[in-house]
Design a protein around this motif. Structure first.
Motif, PDB file in Angstrom:
ATOM      1  N   ARG A  82     -11.498   2.153 -31.867  1.00  0.00           N
ATOM      2  CA  ARG A  82     -12.273   2.796 -33.207  1.00  0.00           C
ATOM      3  C   ARG A  82     -13.300   1.771 -33.788  1.00  0.00           C
ATOM      4  O   ARG A  82     -13.955   2.065 -34.603  1.00  0.00           O
ATOM      5  CB  ARG A  82     -11.030   3.104 -33.994  1.00  0.00           C
ATOM      6  CG  ARG A  82     -11.698   4.082 -35.214  1.00  0.00           C
ATOM      7  CD  ARG A  82     -11.984   5.297 -34.898  1.00  0.00           C
ATOM      8  NE  ARG A  82     -12.488   6.109 -36.089  1.00  0.00           N
ATOM      9  CZ  ARG A  82     -13.572   5.850 -36.625  1.00  0.00           C
ATOM     10  NH1 ARG A  82     -14.519   5.322 -36.156  1.00  0.00           N
ATOM     11  NH2 ARG A  82     -13.859   6.783 -37.610  1.00  0.00           N
ATOM     12  N   GLN A  83     -12.778   0.494 -33.558  1.00  0.00           N
ATOM     13  CA  GLN A  83     -13.747  -0.474 -34.098  1.00  0.00           C
ATOM     14  C   GLN A  83     -15.051  -0.804 -33.139  1.00  0.00           C
ATOM     15  O   GLN A  83     -15.903  -1.457 -33.379  1.00  0.00           O
ATOM     16  CB  GLN A  83     -12.784  -1.645 -34.430  1.00  0.00           C
ATOM     17  CG  GLN A  83     -12.008  -1.668 -35.618  1.00  0.00           C
ATOM     18  CD  GLN A  83     -11.156  -2.465 -35.852  1.00  0.00           C
ATOM     19  OE1 GLN A  83      -9.646  -2.439 -36.296  1.00  0.00           O
ATOM     20  NE2 GLN A  83     -11.455  -3.743 -35.421  1.00  0.00           N
ATOM     21  N   ALA A  84     -14.760  -0.527 -31.936  1.00  0.00           N
ATOM     22  CA  ALA A  84     -15.887  -1.055 -30.764  1.00  0.00           C
ATOM     23  C   ALA A  84     -16.739   0.175 -30.693  1.00  0.00           C
ATOM     24  O   ALA A  84     -17.920  -0.257 -30.086  1.00  0.00           O
ATOM     25  CB  ALA A  84     -14.966  -1.115 -29.554  1.00  0.00           C
ATOM     26  N   ALA A  85     -16.610   1.168 -31.258  1.00  0.00           N
ATOM     27  CA  ALA A  85     -17.481   2.418 -30.960  1.00  0.00           C
ATOM     28  C   ALA A  85     -17.344   3.155 -32.250  1.00  0.00           C
ATOM     29  O   ALA A  85     -16.432   3.509 -32.986  1.00  0.00           O
ATOM     30  CB  ALA A  85     -17.294   3.258 -30.036  1.00  0.00           C
ATOM     31  N   PRO A  86     -18.842   3.920 -32.640  1.00  0.00           N
ATOM     32  CA  PRO A  86     -18.610   4.548 -33.916  1.00  0.00           C
ATOM     33  C   PRO A  86     -18.007   6.030 -33.554  1.00  0.00           C
ATOM     34  O   PRO A  86     -17.946   6.393 -32.224  1.00  0.00           O
ATOM     35  CB  PRO A  86     -20.295   5.100 -33.980  1.00  0.00           C
ATOM     36  CG  PRO A  86     -20.831   4.569 -32.766  1.00  0.00           C
ATOM     37  CD  PRO A  86     -19.919   3.628 -32.287  1.00  0.00           C
ATOM     38  N   LEU A  87     -17.484   7.042 -34.434  1.00  0.00           N
ATOM     39  CA  LEU A  87     -16.853   7.989 -34.150  1.00  0.00           C
ATOM     40  C   LEU A  87     -17.626   9.011 -33.097  1.00  0.00           C
ATOM     41  O   LEU A  87     -16.943   9.341 -32.188  1.00  0.00           O
ATOM     42  CB  LEU A  87     -16.726   8.942 -35.459  1.00  0.00           C
ATOM     43  CG  LEU A  87     -15.946  10.079 -35.271  1.00  0.00           C
ATOM     44  CD1 LEU A  87     -14.540   9.629 -34.873  1.00  0.00           C
ATOM     45  CD2 LEU A  87     -15.897  10.914 -36.738  1.00  0.00           C
ATOM     46  N   GLU A  88     -18.816   9.421 -33.228  1.00  0.00           N
ATOM     47  CA  GLU A  88     -19.485  10.206 -32.145  1.00  0.00           C
ATOM     48  C   GLU A  88     -19.651   9.380 -30.683  1.00  0.00           C
ATOM     49  O   GLU A  88     -19.810  10.310 -29.802  1.00  0.00           O
ATOM     50  CB  GLU A  88     -21.116  10.421 -32.774  1.00  0.00           C
ATOM     51  CG  GLU A  88     -21.082  10.949 -34.019  1.00  0.00           C
ATOM     52  CD  GLU A  88     -20.834  10.070 -35.194  1.00  0.00           C
ATOM     53  OE1 GLU A  88     -20.755   8.881 -35.252  1.00  0.00           O
ATOM     54  OE2 GLU A  88     -20.851  10.494 -36.435  1.00  0.00           O
ATOM     55  N   ALA A  89     -19.599   8.306 -30.562  1.00  0.00           N
ATOM     56  CA  ALA A  89     -19.733   7.475 -29.285  1.00  0.00           C
ATOM     57  C   ALA A  89     -18.296   7.288 -28.785  1.00  0.00           C
ATOM     58  O   ALA A  89     -18.227   6.810 -27.691  1.00  0.00           O
ATOM     59  CB  ALA A  89     -20.509   6.429 -29.445  1.00  0.00           C
ATOM     60  N   LEU A  90     -17.237   7.546 -29.547  1.00  0.00           N
ATOM     61  CA  LEU A  90     -15.901   7.456 -28.926  1.00  0.00           C
ATOM     62  C   LEU A  90     -15.484   8.039 -27.540  1.00  0.00           C
ATOM     63  O   LEU A  90     -15.271   7.542 -26.550  1.00  0.00           O
ATOM     64  CB  LEU A  90     -14.576   8.008 -29.775  1.00  0.00           C
ATOM     65  CG  LEU A  90     -14.478   7.162 -31.168  1.00  0.00           C
ATOM     66  CD1 LEU A  90     -13.358   7.825 -32.116  1.00  0.00           C
ATOM     67  CD2 LEU A  90     -13.777   5.783 -30.737  1.00  0.00           C
ATOM     68  N   PRO A  91     -16.028   9.287 -27.096  1.00  0.00           N
ATOM     69  CA  PRO A  91     -15.634   9.872 -25.718  1.00  0.00           C
ATOM     70  C   PRO A  91     -16.473   8.948 -24.581  1.00  0.00           C
ATOM     71  O   PRO A  91     -16.033   8.721 -23.737  1.00  0.00           O
ATOM     72  CB  PRO A  91     -16.397  11.111 -25.999  1.00  0.00           C
ATOM     73  CG  PRO A  91     -16.326  11.693 -27.316  1.00  0.00           C
ATOM     74  CD  PRO A  91     -16.484  10.287 -28.121  1.00  0.00           C
ATOM     75  N   GLU A  92     -17.805   8.584 -25.071  1.00  0.00           N
ATOM     76  CA  GLU A  92     -18.570   7.796 -24.186  1.00  0.00           C
ATOM     77  C   GLU A  92     -17.632   6.441 -23.814  1.00  0.00           C
ATOM     78  O   GLU A  92     -17.416   5.862 -22.650  1.00  0.00           O
ATOM     79  CB  GLU A  92     -19.709   7.333 -24.718  1.00  0.00           C
ATOM     80  CG  GLU A  92     -20.698   6.631 -23.747  1.00  0.00           C
ATOM     81  CD  GLU A  92     -21.864   6.260 -24.338  1.00  0.00           C
ATOM     82  OE1 GLU A  92     -22.965   5.460 -23.755  1.00  0.00           O
ATOM     83  OE2 GLU A  92     -22.374   6.924 -25.296  1.00  0.00           O
ATOM     84  N   ALA A  93     -17.144   5.723 -24.932  1.00  0.00           N
ATOM     85  CA  ALA A  93     -16.383   4.506 -24.859  1.00  0.00           C
ATOM     86  C   ALA A  93     -15.171   4.688 -24.011  1.00  0.00           C
ATOM     87  O   ALA A  93     -14.777   3.907 -23.271  1.00  0.00           O
ATOM     88  CB  ALA A  93     -16.350   3.870 -26.264  1.00  0.00           C
ATOM     89  N   ASN A  94     -14.616   5.603 -24.304  1.00  0.00           N
ATOM     90  CA  ASN A  94     -13.175   5.915 -23.907  1.00  0.00           C
ATOM     91  C   ASN A  94     -13.354   6.195 -22.182  1.00  0.00           C
ATOM     92  O   ASN A  94     -12.225   6.063 -21.748  1.00  0.00           O
ATOM     93  CB  ASN A  94     -12.586   7.437 -24.492  1.00  0.00           C
ATOM     94  CG  ASN A  94     -11.023   7.422 -24.089  1.00  0.00           C
ATOM     95  OD1 ASN A  94     -10.192   6.293 -24.338  1.00  0.00           O
ATOM     96  ND2 ASN A  94     -10.711   8.345 -23.652  1.00  0.00           N
ATOM     97  N   VAL A  95     -14.416   6.613 -21.712  1.00  0.00           N
ATOM     98  CA  VAL A  95     -14.603   6.575 -20.508  1.00  0.00           C
ATOM     99  C   VAL A  95     -13.873   5.686 -19.515  1.00  0.00           C
ATOM    100  O   VAL A  95     -13.305   5.762 -18.498  1.00  0.00           O
ATOM    101  CB  VAL A  95     -16.040   7.108 -19.976  1.00  0.00           C
ATOM    102  CG1 VAL A  95     -16.327   6.927 -18.576  1.00  0.00           C
ATOM    103  CG2 VAL A  95     -16.715   8.268 -20.508  1.00  0.00           C
ATOM    104  N   ALA A  96     -14.457   4.562 -19.965  1.00  0.00           N
ATOM    105  CA  ALA A  96     -13.810   3.147 -19.374  1.00  0.00           C
ATOM    106  C   ALA A  96     -12.225   3.159 -19.230  1.00  0.00           C
ATOM    107  O   ALA A  96     -11.571   2.985 -18.250  1.00  0.00           O
ATOM    108  CB  ALA A  96     -14.631   1.752 -20.011  1.00  0.00           C
ATOM    109  N   LEU A  97     -11.564   3.341 -20.372  1.00  0.00           N
ATOM    110  CA  LEU A  97     -10.120   3.693 -20.479  1.00  0.00           C
ATOM    111  C   LEU A  97      -9.716   4.694 -19.575  1.00  0.00           C
ATOM    112  O   LEU A  97      -8.609   4.380 -18.715  1.00  0.00           O
ATOM    113  CB  LEU A  97      -9.566   3.716 -21.820  1.00  0.00           C
ATOM    114  CG  LEU A  97     -10.039   2.846 -23.015  1.00  0.00           C
ATOM    115  CD1 LEU A  97      -9.318   2.953 -24.158  1.00  0.00           C
ATOM    116  CD2 LEU A  97      -9.913   1.210 -22.331  1.00  0.00           C
ATOM    117  N   THR A  98     -10.394   5.881 -19.513  1.00  0.00           N
ATOM    118  CA  THR A  98      -9.742   7.150 -18.671  1.00  0.00           C
ATOM    119  C   THR A  98     -10.065   6.518 -17.118  1.00  0.00           C
ATOM    120  O   THR A  98      -9.137   6.816 -16.301  1.00  0.00           O
ATOM    121  CB  THR A  98     -10.503   8.361 -19.024  1.00  0.00           C
ATOM    122  OG1 THR A  98     -10.484   8.564 -20.321  1.00  0.00           O
ATOM    123  CG2 THR A  98      -9.961   9.414 -18.059  1.00  0.00           C
TER     124      THR A  98
END
Length: 407
Positions: free
Chosen positions: A148-164
């Motif tokens: 949540r601190q590494a990415a803004p709210l709207e970009a969370l899905p994009e950032a979460n791709v790495a974890l998925t």
């Protein structure tokens, strides 16, 4: 369905001007990799060690006890990490404590297993294993909350791709990793697990962004919203129950058609989910996290029903692809959705509630299995429908409040 279609989307498709801190995202991915490998090692050797020491019945029920433990303490640990973030400007003290404790216990168990354990202290092994589970819980949620601190709210899905992708790939490699861990033995496996946790935590530290990314210590905290908290917990419970139910019943149903063992079918499903992560992120940006999660869970439910029809090999392969796509949608949407349902300064609580629900559903399914219940399709489908209904209800309640969270 009309009410659901009229809901405001929880995640706007517009991009924030704030960039994603990809170095930190990859640091989080390294920790997630170490966590998954450690859980794999624990799940492989825990039953064997306890049975060898004479704790046969305990080995069967410890998983239930530890799953329930996670359901109880995950939200509290998440809230504690938020308080640390607010007071000290960092969650790292709690993360450091959990990683250190988990690594030390792995080393202690490895050393104990190298010799003959005296009868009088054999009870210490299950105690150490339970403390190890608690120590993993201590930092798992707070680490994910850093997203949540590494990415803004709207970009969370994009950032979460790495974890998925990490989750899907490590899950897909589970059969191969299991064979490797079996070949090196329990002692070396636990030592390698300790090393992996320390290395991953070190990488996370080195990839941490400048201090101005974190809220300044002493800022006021957002008020708690019990209804929203209950919705996150219900989403985690329902999504976890349906997903685990599918993974426990779907592969055995497809085994006759595909001619491979259930673990390898599960591996194929998770591999597809990793490949589907990036398209799933685009789906979330277009339709929102709520509809994406419901669509993924509905598709998983459809796969579970279709597998009962004894499909041909071609149809079975298609269903594996569909199930993997369904998991990709669910895995990619659940963390951004939970993080977006509470304010930024409650990110630890959000992940704690989500993981608490996931842990509770896993404990329930394990309890049903240990009680002698056989998950036939006729038994699994009603449970999956109920889980989907719970998630839909929680998302509807959340959306009707119109409580969009903004950076």
């Amino acid at each position: 369905m009309d009410a659901m279609n009229s809901m405001p989307l929880p995640m706007p498709s517009s991009r924030s001007t704030a960039p994603i801190c990809w170095r930190q995202v990859w640091g989080l991915s390294a920790v997630l990799t170490a966590v998954m490998i450690s859980w794999l090692a624990y799940g492989l050797y825990q039953p064997q060690i306890l049975q060898h020491l004479g704790f046969v019945k305990l080995a069967a029920w410890l998983e239930i006890l530890q799953g329930g433990l996670g359901a109880l303490i995950e939200p509290g640990v998440g809230g504690l990490s938020d308080r640390m973030q607010q007071r000290f400007g960092s969650r790292l003290p709690l993360i450091t404590t959990g990683v250190t404790l988990a690594g030390l216990i792995f080393v202690a168990v490895a050393l104990l297993l190298q010799g003959q354990i005296p009868t009088g202290i054999r009870w210490s092994i299950p105690v150490l294993m339970t403390i190890w589970v608690a120590s993993m819980i201590l930092f798992r949620g707070p680490v994910i909350a850093l997203l949540r601190q590494a990415a803004p709210l709207e970009a969370l899905p994009e950032a979460n791709v790495a974890l998925t992708v990490v989750f899907g790939l490590i899950g897909a490699l589970a059969p191969v990793l299991t064979m490797f861990l079996q070949s090196v033995g329990a002692s070396l496996t636990f030592l390698l697990g300790a090393i992996a946790l320390v290395v991953a935590a070190t990488l996370l530290y080195k990839t941490m962004p400048p201090g101005d990314l974190f809220p300044a210590a002493g800022e006021g905290r957002s008020p708690l919203v019990p209804l929203q908290m209950g919705c996150i917990l219900g989403i985690g419970w329902g999504a976890g129950f349906l997903s685990n139910l599918l993974l426990r019943t779907f592969p055995p149903l497809l085994q006759p058609a595909l001619g491979v063992t259930p673990p390898w079918i599960t591996s194929m499903i998770l591999l597809v989910s990793a490949v589907a992560a990036m398209p799933a992120g685009r789906v979330i940006e277009r339709f929102g996290g709520a509809l994406t999660m419901l669509g993924g869970l509905a598709l998983a439910l459809a796969c579970l029903g279709g597998a009962a029809l004894a499909p041909s090999p071609v149809i079975a392969c298609s269903m594996v692809l569909l199930a993997g796509g369904a998991f990709g949608l669910v895995f990619e949407s659940q963390i951004p959705l939970a993080l977006g349902m509470l304010p930024r300064d409650r990110a630890g609580l959000a992940t704690g509630l989500l993981f608490g629900g996931l842990g509770g559903s896993t404990a329930l399914l394990s309890a049903l299995q240990q009680s002698g219940e056989t998950f036939t399709t006729l038994m699994a489908i009603p449970g999956a429908i109920a889980a989907l209904a719970l998630v839909a209800l929680c998302l509807t309640v959340h959306q009707r409040r119109g409580s969009a969270i903004h950076d």
